[in-house]
Design a protein around this motif. Sequence first.
Motif, PDB file in Angstrom:
ATOM      1  N   LEU A   1       0.840  -1.190   0.000  1.00  0.00           N
ATOM      2  CA  LEU A   1       0.000   0.000   0.000  1.00  0.00           C
ATOM      3  C   LEU A   1       0.880   1.246   0.000  1.00  0.00           C
ATOM      4  O   LEU A   1       1.957   1.261   0.607  1.00  0.00           O
ATOM      5  N   LEU A   2       0.391   2.290  -0.673  1.00  0.00           N
ATOM      6  CA  LEU A   2       1.044   3.587  -0.645  1.00  0.00           C
ATOM      7  C   LEU A   2       0.013   4.614  -0.179  1.00  0.00           C
ATOM      8  O   LEU A   2      -1.061   4.746  -0.768  1.00  0.00           O
ATOM      9  N   TYR A   3       0.336   5.312   0.897  1.00  0.00           N
ATOM     10  CA  TYR A   3      -0.520   6.362   1.428  1.00  0.00           C
ATOM     11  C   TYR A   3      -0.034   7.710   0.893  1.00  0.00           C
ATOM     12  O   TYR A   3       1.177   7.980   0.890  1.00  0.00           O
ATOM     13  N   ILE A   4      -0.966   8.562   0.463  1.00  0.00           N
ATOM     14  CA  ILE A   4      -0.604   9.869  -0.079  1.00  0.00           C
ATOM     15  C   ILE A   4      -1.525  10.915   0.526  1.00  0.00           C
ATOM     16  O   ILE A   4      -2.745  10.770   0.540  1.00  0.00           O
ATOM     17  N   ALA A   5      -0.939  12.002   1.023  1.00  0.00           N
ATOM     18  CA  ALA A   5      -1.699  13.071   1.658  1.00  0.00           C
ATOM     19  C   ALA A   5      -2.205  14.067   0.624  1.00  0.00           C
ATOM     20  O   ALA A   5      -1.473  14.456  -0.291  1.00  0.00           O
TER      21      ALA A   5
ATOM     22  N   ARG B   1       2.629   0.399 -10.791  1.00  0.00           N
ATOM     23  CA  ARG B   1       1.314   0.999 -10.946  1.00  0.00           C
ATOM     24  C   ARG B   1       0.591   1.063  -9.606  1.00  0.00           C
ATOM     25  O   ARG B   1       0.871   0.281  -8.693  1.00  0.00           O
ATOM     26  N   LEU B   2      -0.370   2.005  -9.532  1.00  0.00           N
ATOM     27  CA  LEU B   2      -1.155   2.169  -8.321  1.00  0.00           C
ATOM     28  C   LEU B   2      -2.633   1.958  -8.617  1.00  0.00           C
ATOM     29  O   LEU B   2      -3.125   2.379  -9.661  1.00  0.00           O
ATOM     30  N   GLU B   3      -3.331   1.320  -7.663  1.00  0.00           N
ATOM     31  CA  GLU B   3      -4.772   1.116  -7.747  1.00  0.00           C
ATOM     32  C   GLU B   3      -5.441   1.944  -6.657  1.00  0.00           C
ATOM     33  O   GLU B   3      -5.180   1.754  -5.463  1.00  0.00           O
ATOM     34  N   ASP B   4      -6.272   2.892  -7.037  1.00  0.00           N
ATOM     35  CA  ASP B   4      -6.925   3.782  -6.084  1.00  0.00           C
ATOM     36  C   ASP B   4      -7.912   3.002  -5.225  1.00  0.00           C
ATOM     37  O   ASP B   4      -8.856   2.398  -5.735  1.00  0.00           O
ATOM     38  N   ARG B   5      -7.701   3.025  -3.911  1.00  0.00           N
ATOM     39  CA  ARG B   5      -8.600   2.345  -2.974  1.00  0.00           C
ATOM     40  C   ARG B   5      -9.370   3.323  -2.102  1.00  0.00           C
ATOM     41  O   ARG B   5      -9.947   2.936  -1.092  1.00  0.00           O
ATOM     42  N   GLY B   6      -9.355   4.586  -2.484  1.00  0.00           N
ATOM     43  CA  GLY B   6     -10.201   5.570  -1.825  1.00  0.00           C
ATOM     44  C   GLY B   6      -9.540   6.266  -0.650  1.00  0.00           C
ATOM     45  O   GLY B   6      -8.319   6.260  -0.476  1.00  0.00           O
TER      46      GLY B   6
ATOM     47  N   VAL C   1      -5.349   6.044  -0.058  1.00  0.00           N
ATOM     48  CA  VAL C   1      -4.536   4.839  -0.054  1.00  0.00           C
ATOM     49  C   VAL C   1      -4.639   4.158  -1.406  1.00  0.00           C
ATOM     50  O   VAL C   1      -5.710   4.141  -2.034  1.00  0.00           O
ATOM     51  N   PHE C   2      -3.524   3.605  -1.851  1.00  0.00           N
ATOM     52  CA  PHE C   2      -3.443   2.959  -3.155  1.00  0.00           C
ATOM     53  C   PHE C   2      -2.787   1.588  -3.013  1.00  0.00           C
ATOM     54  O   PHE C   2      -1.810   1.426  -2.268  1.00  0.00           O
ATOM     55  N   GLY C   3      -3.327   0.616  -3.732  1.00  0.00           N
ATOM     56  CA  GLY C   3      -2.665  -0.677  -3.829  1.00  0.00           C
ATOM     57  C   GLY C   3      -1.502  -0.563  -4.801  1.00  0.00           C
ATOM     58  O   GLY C   3      -1.607   0.097  -5.845  1.00  0.00           O
ATOM     59  N   VAL C   4      -0.390  -1.196  -4.461  1.00  0.00           N
ATOM     60  CA  VAL C   4       0.812  -1.133  -5.288  1.00  0.00           C
ATOM     61  C   VAL C   4       0.937  -2.414  -6.104  1.00  0.00           C
ATOM     62  O   VAL C   4       0.978  -3.515  -5.555  1.00  0.00           O
ATOM     63  N   ASP C   5       0.987  -2.249  -7.411  1.00  0.00           N
ATOM     64  CA  ASP C   5       1.149  -3.372  -8.330  1.00  0.00           C
ATOM     65  C   ASP C   5       2.361  -3.081  -9.198  1.00  0.00           C
ATOM     66  O   ASP C   5       2.244  -2.523 -10.284  1.00  0.00           O
TER      67      ASP C   5
END
Length: 309
Positions: A189-193, A216-221, A209-213
């Motif tokens: 996971l990558l957290y971004i403010a 690439r990042l997957e937006d998880r809201g 928060v984004f899933g890391v692949d």
Amino acid sequence: MITPPPHLDIRDDRFRALVHPMSRLDRIAEGFTWTEGPVWFGDRDCLLFSDIPSRRILSWSEATGTSTYRAESGFNNGNTRDRQGRLVGCRHGARDVVRTEPDGRLTVLADRFEGKRLNSPNDVVVSADGAVWFTDPTYGIISDFEGYRAEPEQAARNVFRLSPEGDLSVVVDDFTQPNGLCFSPDESLLYIAESGSSHDDSVPSVIRVFGVDGGRLEDRGVFATIDTGLPDGMRCDTHGNLWSSAADGVHCFAPDGTLLGKILVSEIVSNLCFGGPDGHRMFITATTSVYRVFVDAIGAEPWTRGHLD
């Protein structure tokens, strides 16, 4: 049960296992303009941090106190270390991301995307594969306080990834002003403010928060909302709790997004990191000062206790 000291605001009993009722919040350095970018160098037993408007990077240690690490930092903001232990920083002045080599030379890692200058790189992390991830809001070019006033050349305030091979790509492009970022302990996971409320009250003060692949990042809201001020710098501990800066101190969130508690600080907090001889000290950069407090948690970053992968 011992009454917690006034700097601890416990919202969930899980927070009691992460702090100590006898801990003290100590101001260890003061007299700055706007402190940022704390990073612990356990192998040198010192903390480095930026004073952005004064264009300096400072060093603090228990033995020698505060000294100047770099007298002309180019409005350096966020800092981190790569897996070789080298300092990686974001400079508003040159609008770039730079690495400090062992001999002190600076290597520019990124300063343009698609032939156009970056806005003003703000915060940076390095993943285990050597990729450099950084945010690129416009704070360093909207005035001469933290950089040089200029018109943005980028169409958006992006989050970038610089691959180990040197390829720069946009991984997120829909922030108003992306700011601090950090990985979960396993880097899944990558957290971004989102700090766009600094200039627009309609922008929510949230951490996404984004899933890391891979790259690439997957937006998880939305992961969490900051209820006082806005999120800036942040760090995860080894248990996956997220510690974020805010206007009233440091907010600690469980991996499920629950606000566990706060470390209250009398100045607006910009950033934080874990460190100290045993890894249990949290260093907090807050407007004109740097603070230190004991916590029963250790940062997820590999250099928190002086070791590197």
